[in-house]
Design a protein around this motif. Sequence first.
Motif, short mmCIF file in Angstrom:
data_model
loop_
_atom_site.label_atom_id
_atom_site.label_comp_id
_atom_site.label_asym_id
_atom_site.label_seq_id
_atom_site.Cartn_x
_atom_site.Cartn_y
_atom_site.Cartn_z
N PHE A 368 20.93 -2.44 12.63
CA PHE A 368 19.56 -1.96 12.70
C PHE A 368 18.89 -1.97 11.33
CE2 PHE A 368 21.20 -0.10 16.64
CZ PHE A 368 20.15 -0.38 17.51
N LYS A 369 17.57 -2.13 11.38
CA LYS A 369 16.79 -2.08 10.15
C LYS A 369 15.49 -1.34 10.46
CE LYS A 369 15.32 -5.12 6.35
NZ LYS A 369 16.44 -4.83 5.45
N LYS A 370 15.11 -0.45 9.57
CA LYS A 370 13.84 0.25 9.77
C LYS A 370 12.68 -0.74 9.64
CE LYS A 370 15.09 4.94 8.38
NZ LYS A 370 14.78 6.07 7.47
N VAL A 371 11.70 -0.56 10.50
CA VAL A 371 10.52 -1.44 10.45
C VAL A 371 9.86 -1.36 9.08
CG1 VAL A 371 8.20 -1.84 11.38
CG2 VAL A 371 10.11 -1.34 12.94
N ARG A 372 9.81 -0.15 8.51
CA ARG A 372 9.22 0.03 7.17
C ARG A 372 9.95 -0.84 6.14
NH1 ARG A 372 6.32 4.17 5.23
NH2 ARG A 372 6.91 5.52 6.99
N ASP A 373 11.29 -0.81 6.18
CA ASP A 373 12.07 -1.59 5.21
C ASP A 373 11.91 -3.08 5.45
OD1 ASP A 373 12.95 0.79 4.13
OD2 ASP A 373 14.83 0.81 5.27
N TYR A 374 11.84 -3.47 6.72
CA TYR A 374 11.66 -4.88 7.05
C TYR A 374 10.35 -5.40 6.46
CZ TYR A 374 11.06 -9.16 9.75
OH TYR A 374 10.87 -10.47 10.12
N MET A 375 9.27 -4.64 6.64
CA MET A 375 7.96 -5.07 6.12
C MET A 375 7.95 -5.09 4.60
SD MET A 375 5.17 -3.41 8.76
CE MET A 375 5.64 -1.72 8.41
N ARG A 376 8.64 -4.11 3.99
CA ARG A 376 8.72 -4.09 2.53
C ARG A 376 9.44 -5.33 2.02
NH1 ARG A 376 12.78 -0.06 0.96
NH2 ARG A 376 14.08 -1.88 1.39
N ASP A 377 10.56 -5.66 2.66
CA ASP A 377 11.33 -6.85 2.23
C ASP A 377 10.53 -8.12 2.43
OD1 ASP A 377 13.34 -5.11 1.62
OD2 ASP A 377 14.57 -5.57 3.40
N ARG A 378 9.69 -8.13 3.47
CA ARG A 378 8.86 -9.30 3.74
C ARG A 378 7.58 -9.31 2.90
NH1 ARG A 378 9.79 -13.79 6.24
NH2 ARG A 378 8.00 -13.68 7.66
N LYS A 379 7.45 -8.26 2.04
CA LYS A 379 6.31 -8.15 1.13
C LYS A 379 4.97 -8.08 1.88
CE LYS A 379 8.57 -10.41 -2.82
NZ LYS A 379 9.50 -9.32 -2.89
N TYR A 380 4.95 -7.29 2.93
CA TYR A 380 3.70 -7.05 3.64
C TYR A 380 2.70 -6.35 2.73
CZ TYR A 380 5.06 -8.02 8.53
OH TYR A 380 5.42 -8.61 9.71
N SER A 381 1.44 -6.69 2.85
CA SER A 381 0.41 -5.92 2.16
C SER A 381 0.15 -4.63 2.93
CB SER A 381 -0.90 -6.74 2.10
OG SER A 381 -1.51 -6.79 3.37
N LEU A 382 -0.56 -3.69 2.31
CA LEU A 382 -0.91 -2.44 2.98
C LEU A 382 -1.71 -2.71 4.24
CD1 LEU A 382 -1.02 0.67 3.00
CD2 LEU A 382 -3.08 0.50 1.58
N PHE A 383 -2.64 -3.66 4.17
CA PHE A 383 -3.45 -3.99 5.34
C PHE A 383 -2.57 -4.52 6.48
CE2 PHE A 383 -7.53 -4.96 2.72
CZ PHE A 383 -7.70 -3.60 2.51
N GLU A 384 -1.59 -5.37 6.13
CA GLU A 384 -0.71 -5.93 7.15
C GLU A 384 0.17 -4.84 7.77
OE1 GLU A 384 -0.01 -10.48 5.53
OE2 GLU A 384 1.07 -8.83 4.57
N LYS A 385 0.64 -3.92 6.94
CA LYS A 385 1.45 -2.82 7.46
C LYS A 385 0.64 -1.98 8.44
CE LYS A 385 4.33 -2.36 3.31
NZ LYS A 385 4.63 -1.51 2.14
N GLU A 386 -0.61 -1.70 8.09
CA GLU A 386 -1.45 -0.87 8.95
C GLU A 386 -1.77 -1.56 10.28
OE1 GLU A 386 -4.90 0.05 6.68
OE2 GLU A 386 -3.90 1.56 5.44
N SER A 387 -1.66 -2.88 10.30
CA SER A 387 -2.03 -3.64 11.50
C SER A 387 -0.83 -4.11 12.33
CB SER A 387 -2.87 -4.87 11.10
OG SER A 387 -4.02 -4.47 10.40
N GLN A 388 0.37 -3.67 11.97
CA GLN A 388 1.56 -4.16 12.66
C GLN A 388 1.81 -3.41 13.97
OE1 GLN A 388 3.65 -6.88 11.80
NE2 GLN A 388 4.18 -6.46 13.94
N TYR A 389 2.06 -4.19 15.04
CA TYR A 389 2.34 -3.63 16.35
C TYR A 389 3.77 -3.94 16.78
CZ TYR A 389 -2.46 -2.28 17.29
OH TYR A 389 -3.66 -1.65 17.25
#
Length: 432
Positions: A368-389
Amino acid sequence: MLVRKVQKFIEEQGLLHTGNKVLVALSGGADSVALLRVLLQLRYPCEAVHCNFHLRGEESNRDENFVRELCGSLNVSLYVTHFDTESFARNNGVSIEMAARTLRYNWFDEMRRSTSSDVVAVAHHRDDSVETFLLNLSRGTGINGLKGILPKNGFIIRPMLDVCRKEILDYLEFLKQDYVTDSTNLEDVYTRNKIRLDIIPRFCEINPSFSDSLNETARRLGEVALVYKTAMEEALKRVKLDERSVSIPALLKEVSLESVLYEWLFPIGFNSSQIKDIVRSLGGESGRLFYSKNWELLRDRSALLLREKGREESFGSLNLSFKVKSADYVVVADKHVACLDADKVRLPLTLRKWQSGDRFMPYGMNCFKKVRDYMRDRKYSLFEKESQYVVLSDNEIIWLVDERPDNRYCVTENTQNVLELRITKRGKVNSL
């Protein structure tokens, strides 16, 4: 002399051509009366429009009566409209001057179309251009604000920009032509009048040719502005990733990165002070946000990202497609489609934004991987994080939308039935 200067200016600037029909903005003041008389003398077909803003009591009605009599004597068709300017200003939260300008030019355009006129001529002259230069300078402006008034702007032309107020008054005196005087123009009330009545006369004490000199400076700056515009357009092409993002490494290579940002951001409401702060943020950590009235700007890791306020895209509904897995079935190689083992998925499905604590098993992983950590590793921007479903089945994430399905639900060699998920529209978030 004035008529020849106006004719020469019209020809040099390409403002009018033989046979063009002109709608003249006629207030009744010296400038607009002179404009009408000059254009008639040059044999351009003219009609006139007059706005009664009802801001000066009987004076407003006096002006209307004067222009009616003038147009009657000159055999010129006249169109008159009345505005409740104060109510418009109050309802729209703008100044009286801005309200009058908006009402006036909107109506001019309507009348130009309805009368099949080619252009609307307004009576700005050289002294007006000087006042505009000083007004913009006092407020702070870029190079475009120091060009003075343009001879042509869309359907508006200004044939008298090369003559001064004194020349206009001398011309009317020669014709023995009456005009009306707006009493507010003689009062030191509005900002432009302060410049006209107080500031320019003081400069003229220093240099009697001040207006001529400043007008020439504005003309030269107009030419410089053309060079500047070309340079900025080329710079923006170099730094833009798309219309809403700019590469920070590319921006830092520009000779004047603040000017480049000004041209990108000032038109959408970011002021000079904010733009300076944005420039300073480029040397700091990512994640800082800046706001104009309608936009948000994010200083991300390697880019500046824009997002319109209140226009964040949200996913709408899911399209569920069930298929029997045949021997020749191929998993769709598209991150916008999730191919899952239908027999492992329990309906109904839920589509929602990710939440703190969410976790899943990304495709290709056995932990398992936390969605937060996955997005961080993928270098999501703040806008992309806020828009993730995410899509959930029985409270388990089965798909990080448009990114990766959960490995536990993916199609394997043992899968008999396939569920393909797609997002079909944007809009209200629904549960399925």
